[in-house]
Design a protein around this motif. Structure first.
Motif, PDB file in Angstrom:
ATOM      1  N   ALA A 144    -106.554 -14.431 -43.799  1.00 38.40           N
ATOM      2  CA  ALA A 144    -107.516 -13.428 -43.347  1.00 38.40           C
ATOM      3  C   ALA A 144    -108.917 -14.016 -43.287  1.00 38.40           C
ATOM      4  O   ALA A 144    -109.678 -13.774 -42.336  1.00 38.40           O
ATOM      5  CB  ALA A 144    -107.481 -12.214 -44.269  1.00 38.40           C
ATOM      6  N   ALA A 145    -109.261 -14.830 -44.293  1.00 41.58           N
ATOM      7  CA  ALA A 145    -110.575 -15.484 -44.296  1.00 41.58           C
ATOM      8  C   ALA A 145    -110.671 -16.497 -43.154  1.00 41.58           C
ATOM      9  O   ALA A 145    -111.718 -16.615 -42.486  1.00 41.58           O
ATOM     10  CB  ALA A 145    -110.805 -16.174 -45.638  1.00 41.58           C
ATOM     11  N   GLU A 146    -109.578 -17.212 -42.910  1.00 39.35           N
ATOM     12  CA  GLU A 146    -109.578 -18.207 -41.843  1.00 39.35           C
ATOM     13  C   GLU A 146    -109.799 -17.574 -40.471  1.00 39.35           C
ATOM     14  O   GLU A 146    -110.560 -18.111 -39.642  1.00 39.35           O
ATOM     15  CB  GLU A 146    -108.250 -18.968 -41.859  1.00 39.35           C
ATOM     16  N   LYS A 177    -101.535  -8.731 -37.404  1.00 41.10           N
ATOM     17  CA  LYS A 177    -102.227  -7.546 -37.909  1.00 41.10           C
ATOM     18  C   LYS A 177    -101.713  -7.145 -39.288  1.00 41.10           C
ATOM     19  O   LYS A 177    -102.481  -6.682 -40.128  1.00 41.10           O
ATOM     20  CB  LYS A 177    -102.056  -6.382 -36.926  1.00 41.10           C
ATOM     21  N   ALA A 178    -100.405  -7.335 -39.524  1.00 42.00           N
ATOM     22  CA  ALA A 178     -99.851  -6.906 -40.812  1.00 42.00           C
ATOM     23  C   ALA A 178     -98.540  -7.620 -41.100  1.00 42.00           C
ATOM     24  O   ALA A 178     -97.844  -8.088 -40.195  1.00 42.00           O
ATOM     25  CB  ALA A 178     -99.631  -5.392 -40.823  1.00 42.00           C
ATOM     26  N   LEU A 179     -98.236  -7.685 -42.371  1.00 39.89           N
ATOM     27  CA  LEU A 179     -96.946  -8.153 -42.886  1.00 39.89           C
ATOM     28  C   LEU A 179     -96.235  -6.956 -43.496  1.00 39.89           C
ATOM     29  O   LEU A 179     -96.822  -6.222 -44.293  1.00 39.89           O
ATOM     30  CB  LEU A 179     -97.161  -9.233 -43.945  1.00 39.89           C
ATOM     31  N   GLY A 229    -110.957 -14.420 -39.940  1.00 34.02           N
ATOM     32  CA  GLY A 229    -112.108 -13.538 -39.912  1.00 34.02           C
ATOM     33  C   GLY A 229    -111.794 -12.082 -39.672  1.00 34.02           C
ATOM     34  O   GLY A 229    -112.643 -11.331 -39.176  1.00 34.02           O
ATOM     35  N   HIS A 230    -110.599 -11.654 -40.042  1.00 28.65           N
ATOM     36  CA  HIS A 230    -110.259 -10.222 -39.936  1.00 28.65           C
ATOM     37  C   HIS A 230    -109.186  -9.889 -40.974  1.00 28.65           C
ATOM     38  O   HIS A 230    -108.452 -10.778 -41.429  1.00 28.65           O
ATOM     39  CB  HIS A 230    -109.763  -9.863 -38.528  1.00 28.65           C
ATOM     40  N   PRO A 231    -109.085  -8.604 -41.369  1.00 29.77           N
ATOM     41  CA  PRO A 231    -108.073  -8.236 -42.369  1.00 29.77           C
ATOM     42  C   PRO A 231    -106.662  -8.475 -41.848  1.00 29.77           C
ATOM     43  O   PRO A 231    -106.388  -8.317 -40.652  1.00 29.77           O
ATOM     44  CB  PRO A 231    -108.316  -6.735 -42.597  1.00 29.77           C
ATOM     45  N   ILE A 232    -105.772  -8.857 -42.746  1.00 23.13           N
ATOM     46  CA  ILE A 232    -104.333  -8.846 -42.492  1.00 23.13           C
ATOM     47  C   ILE A 232    -103.742  -7.873 -43.503  1.00 23.13           C
ATOM     48  O   ILE A 232    -103.817  -8.105 -44.714  1.00 23.13           O
ATOM     49  CB  ILE A 232    -103.707 -10.247 -42.638  1.00 23.13           C
ATOM     50  N   TYR A 233    -103.220  -6.780 -43.005  1.00 29.14           N
ATOM     51  CA  TYR A 233    -102.724  -5.739 -43.902  1.00 29.14           C
ATOM     52  C   TYR A 233    -101.306  -6.051 -44.376  1.00 29.14           C
ATOM     53  O   TYR A 233    -100.540  -6.750 -43.706  1.00 29.14           O
ATOM     54  CB  TYR A 233    -102.763  -4.379 -43.205  1.00 29.14           C
ATOM     55  N   LEU A 253    -101.734 -16.238 -49.880  1.00 32.05           N
ATOM     56  CA  LEU A 253    -101.620 -16.736 -48.513  1.00 32.05           C
ATOM     57  C   LEU A 253    -102.309 -15.789 -47.530  1.00 32.05           C
ATOM     58  O   LEU A 253    -103.064 -16.232 -46.644  1.00 32.05           O
ATOM     59  CB  LEU A 253    -100.143 -16.895 -48.145  1.00 32.05           C
ATOM     60  N   LEU A 254    -102.078 -14.484 -47.672  1.00 30.87           N
ATOM     61  CA  LEU A 254    -102.693 -13.517 -46.755  1.00 30.87           C
ATOM     62  C   LEU A 254    -104.215 -13.531 -46.880  1.00 30.87           C
ATOM     63  O   LEU A 254    -104.933 -13.456 -45.868  1.00 30.87           O
ATOM     64  CB  LEU A 254    -102.152 -12.116 -47.018  1.00 30.87           C
TER      65      LEU A 254
END
Length: 400
Positions: free
Chosen positions: A203-205, A172-174, A207-211, A198-199
């Motif tokens: 995230a594209a791979e 979900k997040a870094l 299909g959802h946001p990585i905050y 990288l994020l």
């Protein structure tokens, strides 16, 4: 089976390692005198706030506004948020507005609000080692699962290969903390750019946001030759958690903010969830007087020159004695490799000389120690001969 939640009992029964050592130091000072205890355990700023802080407090109190001590809105006083947004816009060249900001009870409360706001069942939060001891607790107790990513031990910059391997569909997040507590390392612009790339790719791979949650209490504490990049300029989905504890030397006043810029994915929902997290955690609102003080003094700093002086003395002195140290680019911490595998044993031996500092096991870096040099320069000068005695005991090869 306990009638009470065992995790809460354990958390309340044992302070974090820095505070345990600090308490020992206070007791030891009663026995031998405070001047004889060289305590480098706790990151408590040793310099006074800038004069403008107290001037602003006096002005606000003398104005005798009826609401100066009253509740503000949950996200903070509107005028204070407007003033802070204008300051951040000026300083960082990006456009911010009042409704991008949520005043918090320091950066710790900001982090807890972010974790609580983002965490769904099974969500993972990546922690770059070494990291502040409480991160693991904050994540777990707010519904997330911490995943530790080891550093590049040669530089203590993030290990990008290890980071990529740690990212999964559950990420979900870094969490990023630069300048870093405990290592003192400032992540370079090249590192930040590579992490952002990288994020975005991951995230594209998935299909959802990585905050990206940027914990920034040491943003202004950067030494000559180093620069701390502004992370929202590199990655849109950045939530900034800031505290005035270090820059303005106001740790006990507990004032900070969360910044959720307009480019953040699902921005309205994220901001609403942060407000909801603050409500669920019972924060009500950040201290009303210090919301105004922080907004008026944003961008100022205390006189930080003593930290540069102490950093130079300590880093140069310890490396000359044969210790392996990480060069601090910021903060007021130095990361020292224990001369024996068990850093706890090394710290205990130093404690025998009334030289106090914690091992870094709880920072997710066993075998290392953290020295907090936010203290008088005389204390650093008096500590170096003790470090020299210890170096002899361990047979470290001193440099010419």
């Amino acid at each position: 089976m306990s009638y009470l939640p065992e995790n809460m009992v354990q958390l309340g029964s044992r302070r974090n390692v820095m505070r345990e050592i600090r308490e020992y130091g206070l007791l030891r000072a009663r026995e031998v005198g405070a001047e004889n205890v060289l305590d480098f355990s706790l990151g408590n700023p040793s310099v006074l706030p800038p004069a403008q802080v107290n001037d602003t407090i006096r002005e606000l109190l003398q104005a005798r506004e009826a609401d100066i001590h009253a509740y503000t809105s949950a996200q903070g006083d509107l005028e204070a948020r407007e003033a802070l947004a204008a300051s951040l816009t000026r300083r960082f060249g990006m456009s911010y507005k009042a409704d991008d900001l949520y005043f918090t009870v320091g950066a710790a409360a900001g982090l807890c609000c972010c974790f609580r706001a983002l965490a769904c069942s099974g969500d993972e939060f990546l922690l770059l080692a070494p990291y502040f001891t409480e991160y693991d607790i904050f994540v777990r107790e707010n519904g997330g699962t911490p995943v530790v990513v080891p550093p590049d031990y040669a530089t203590f910059q993030p290990d990008l290969q290890a980071l990529e391997a740690a990212i999964t569909h559950r990420t979900k997040a870094l969490v990023v903390n630069s300048p870093n507590n405990p290592s003192g390392v400032v992540y370079s612009a090249e590192t930040i750019q590579a992490m952002a790339d990288l994020l975005r790719r991951k995230a594209a791979e998935y299909g959802h946001p990585i905050y990206l949650i940027s914990d920034e209490p040491y943003r202004e504490l950067v030494f000559a030759g180093f620069t701390a990049p502004w992370l929202p300029a590199y990655y849109d989905d950045t939530l900034v958690c800031y505290s005035y504890s270090k820059s303005l030397s106001l740790p006990g006043e507990r004032i900070g903010y969360i910044l959720v810029g307009e480019k953040v994915a699902l921005r309205q929902e994220v901001y609403a969830a942060i407000c909801g997290a603050g409500r669920a955690l019972g924060y009500v609102n950040a201290p009303s007087l210090f919301q105004r003080v922080a907004a008026a003094c944003d961008g100022l700093t205390a006189d930080l020159t003593v930290y540069q002086t102490n950093r130079d003395l300590l880093y140069q002195g310890l490396t000359r004695l044969g210790y392996t140290c990480v060069e601090p680019g910021g903060t007021f911490y130095l990361f020292l490799k224990s001369p024996e595998p068990d850093a706890n044993a090394f710290c205990k031996r130093a404690q025998g000389y009334d030289l106090l500092f914690p091992p870094a096991d709880d920072f997710a870096c066993p075998g290392w120690c953290r020295i907090a040099f936010c203290t008088g320069t005389d204390k650093v000068e008096r500590a170096l001969p003790i470090f020299e005695n210890l170096a002899r005991e361990y047979g470290l090869p001193a440099q010419a």
